[in-house]
Write an enzyme that holds these catalytic residues in place. Structure first.
Site, mmCIF file in Angstrom:
data_model
loop_
_atom_site.group_PDB
_atom_site.id
_atom_site.type_symbol
_atom_site.label_atom_id
_atom_site.label_comp_id
_atom_site.label_asym_id
_atom_site.label_seq_id
_atom_site.Cartn_x
_atom_site.Cartn_y
_atom_site.Cartn_z
ATOM 1 N N GLY A 97 49.528 -0.619 2.491
ATOM 2 C CA GLY A 97 48.079 -0.656 2.671
ATOM 3 C C GLY A 97 47.504 -1.990 3.100
ATOM 4 O O GLY A 97 46.340 -2.268 2.818
ATOM 5 N N ILE A 112 52.741 13.225 10.975
ATOM 6 C CA ILE A 112 52.089 13.566 12.245
ATOM 7 C C ILE A 112 51.176 14.759 12.014
ATOM 8 O O ILE A 112 51.585 15.776 11.439
ATOM 9 C CB ILE A 112 53.149 13.838 13.331
ATOM 10 C CG1 ILE A 112 53.889 12.530 13.636
ATOM 11 C CG2 ILE A 112 52.497 14.399 14.594
ATOM 12 C CD1 ILE A 112 55.016 12.665 14.632
ATOM 13 N N LEU A 113 49.928 14.612 12.428
ATOM 14 C CA LEU A 113 48.949 15.682 12.228
ATOM 15 C C LEU A 113 49.050 16.685 13.375
ATOM 16 O O LEU A 113 49.248 16.304 14.534
ATOM 17 C CB LEU A 113 47.545 15.070 12.164
ATOM 18 C CG LEU A 113 47.333 14.127 10.965
ATOM 19 C CD1 LEU A 113 46.024 13.359 11.116
ATOM 20 C CD2 LEU A 113 47.356 14.900 9.648
ATOM 21 N N ASN A 118 44.083 5.594 15.035
ATOM 22 C CA ASN A 118 45.370 5.201 14.434
ATOM 23 C C ASN A 118 45.715 3.799 14.900
ATOM 24 O O ASN A 118 45.421 3.427 16.040
ATOM 25 C CB ASN A 118 46.463 6.180 14.905
ATOM 26 C CG ASN A 118 47.836 5.810 14.395
ATOM 27 O OD1 ASN A 118 48.024 5.538 13.211
ATOM 28 N ND2 ASN A 118 48.819 5.780 15.285
ATOM 29 N N HIS A 134 48.937 1.431 15.709
ATOM 30 C CA HIS A 134 50.377 1.530 15.972
ATOM 31 C C HIS A 134 50.915 0.135 16.298
ATOM 32 O O HIS A 134 50.309 -0.586 17.092
ATOM 33 C CB HIS A 134 50.644 2.497 17.127
ATOM 34 C CG HIS A 134 52.107 2.663 17.384
ATOM 35 N ND1 HIS A 134 52.915 3.450 16.577
ATOM 36 C CD2 HIS A 134 52.926 2.093 18.303
ATOM 37 C CE1 HIS A 134 54.166 3.363 17.010
ATOM 38 N NE2 HIS A 134 54.195 2.557 18.060
ATOM 39 N N ASP A 167 50.826 9.418 19.229
ATOM 40 C CA ASP A 167 50.528 8.115 19.848
ATOM 41 C C ASP A 167 50.054 8.256 21.293
ATOM 42 O O ASP A 167 50.122 7.301 22.070
ATOM 43 C CB ASP A 167 51.741 7.176 19.788
ATOM 44 C CG ASP A 167 52.124 6.820 18.360
ATOM 45 O OD1 ASP A 167 51.218 6.706 17.507
ATOM 46 O OD2 ASP A 167 53.325 6.668 18.086
ATOM 47 N N GLU A 199 49.555 -9.750 11.259
ATOM 48 C CA GLU A 199 48.620 -10.876 11.117
ATOM 49 C C GLU A 199 47.852 -11.148 12.399
ATOM 50 O O GLU A 199 46.651 -11.393 12.379
ATOM 51 C CB GLU A 199 49.389 -12.155 10.748
ATOM 52 C CG GLU A 199 49.827 -12.211 9.313
ATOM 53 C CD GLU A 199 50.740 -13.413 9.040
ATOM 54 O OE1 GLU A 199 51.158 -13.562 7.890
ATOM 55 O OE2 GLU A 199 51.044 -14.176 9.995
ATOM 56 N N GLU A 211 47.231 -6.323 14.257
ATOM 57 C CA GLU A 211 46.715 -5.126 13.563
ATOM 58 C C GLU A 211 45.491 -5.394 12.699
ATOM 59 O O GLU A 211 44.506 -4.661 12.760
ATOM 60 C CB GLU A 211 47.819 -4.524 12.687
ATOM 61 C CG GLU A 211 48.995 -3.998 13.464
ATOM 62 C CD GLU A 211 50.012 -3.304 12.573
ATOM 63 O OE1 GLU A 211 49.639 -2.417 11.795
ATOM 64 O OE2 GLU A 211 51.205 -3.654 12.661
#
Ligand code: GAR
Length: 204
Positions: free
Chosen positions: A13, A94-95, A109, A111, A152, A179, A182
């Site tokens: 998280g 994966i939805l 999302n 990635h 993706d 760092e 993202e």
């Protein structure tokens, strides 16, 4: 009324933490972190959410449970919480196309590569960085994109490049991509999309 955001997590998280920190700095003015949902009972992300005062829900996929049944439980949790936007922050499932069609242009999302490199089914977490090192690319990075029915494959919102070093390991590279890319991109993109949804509501 701010856009009600659910953050879906599976692990540590740190991206959720970046969203919380941005919120606390006033950098998420159009979004409210309304719910954190984990599909993993041991996810440290849930501790981060509780500490930040965000309601949490566990949605575990039982052994042998069809994906559709899991997703309908997840949809019910989101509906109960009047969620308008979903952020996948290290969510390792994966939805389906059916799920995604319920939230068109409302799921984003993060990635850990420069899409379309090192992405799609099977590319998640450290595997992505291992693949980049194995290939020998000199630059990688992160991408935030809308989620559609292709893993993706949705429209890109923003990307940031990160140089690869000679002595990088998958772990050191993962940390630097987080760092330098993202943790900066995700809160920025979340605010941008939350604002768009907020504007749509207010112009309706
Ligand atoms: C992050 O690097 C995220 O980009 C990646 O998993 C990590 C989760 O870390 N997601 C994927 O690989 C999705 N395909 P976190 O739990 O500390 O945010």
């Amino acid at each position: 009324m701010k856009t009600r955001i659910a953050v879906l997590v599976s692990g540590g998280g740190t991206n959720l933490q970046a969203l919380i920190d941005a919120r606390d700095r006033g950098e998420l003015p159009h979004g409210e972190l309304s719910l954190v949902v984990s599909n993993n009972a041991g996810a440290y992300a849930m501790t981060r959410a509780a500490r930040a005062g965000i309601p949490t829900a566990l949605c575990l996929r039982q052994k042998g449970e069809p994906k559709a049944a899991f997703e309908s439980r997840l949809l019910a949790i989101l509906a109960d919480n009047r969620i308008e936007m979903i952020v996948l922050a290290g969510f390792m499932a994966i939805l389906s196309a059916d799920f995604v069609s319920r939230y068109p242009n409302r799921i984003i999302n993060v990635h850990p590569s420069l899409i379309p490199s090192f992405c799609g089914e099977g590319f998640y977490g450290l595997r992505v960085h291992r693949a980049a090192l194995d290939y020998g690319v000199k630059v990688t990075g992160a991408t935030v994109h809308y989620v559609n029915e292709i893993p993706d494959g949705g429209r890109i919102i923003c990307q940031k490049a990160v140089d690869i070093r000679e002595d990088d390991t998958p772990e050191s590279l993962q940390r630097r991509v987080m760092e330098q890319a993202e943790w900066i991109l995700l809160p920025w993109a979340a605010e941008k999309v939350a604002m768009k949804i907020w504007e749509e509501k207010n112009n309706a």
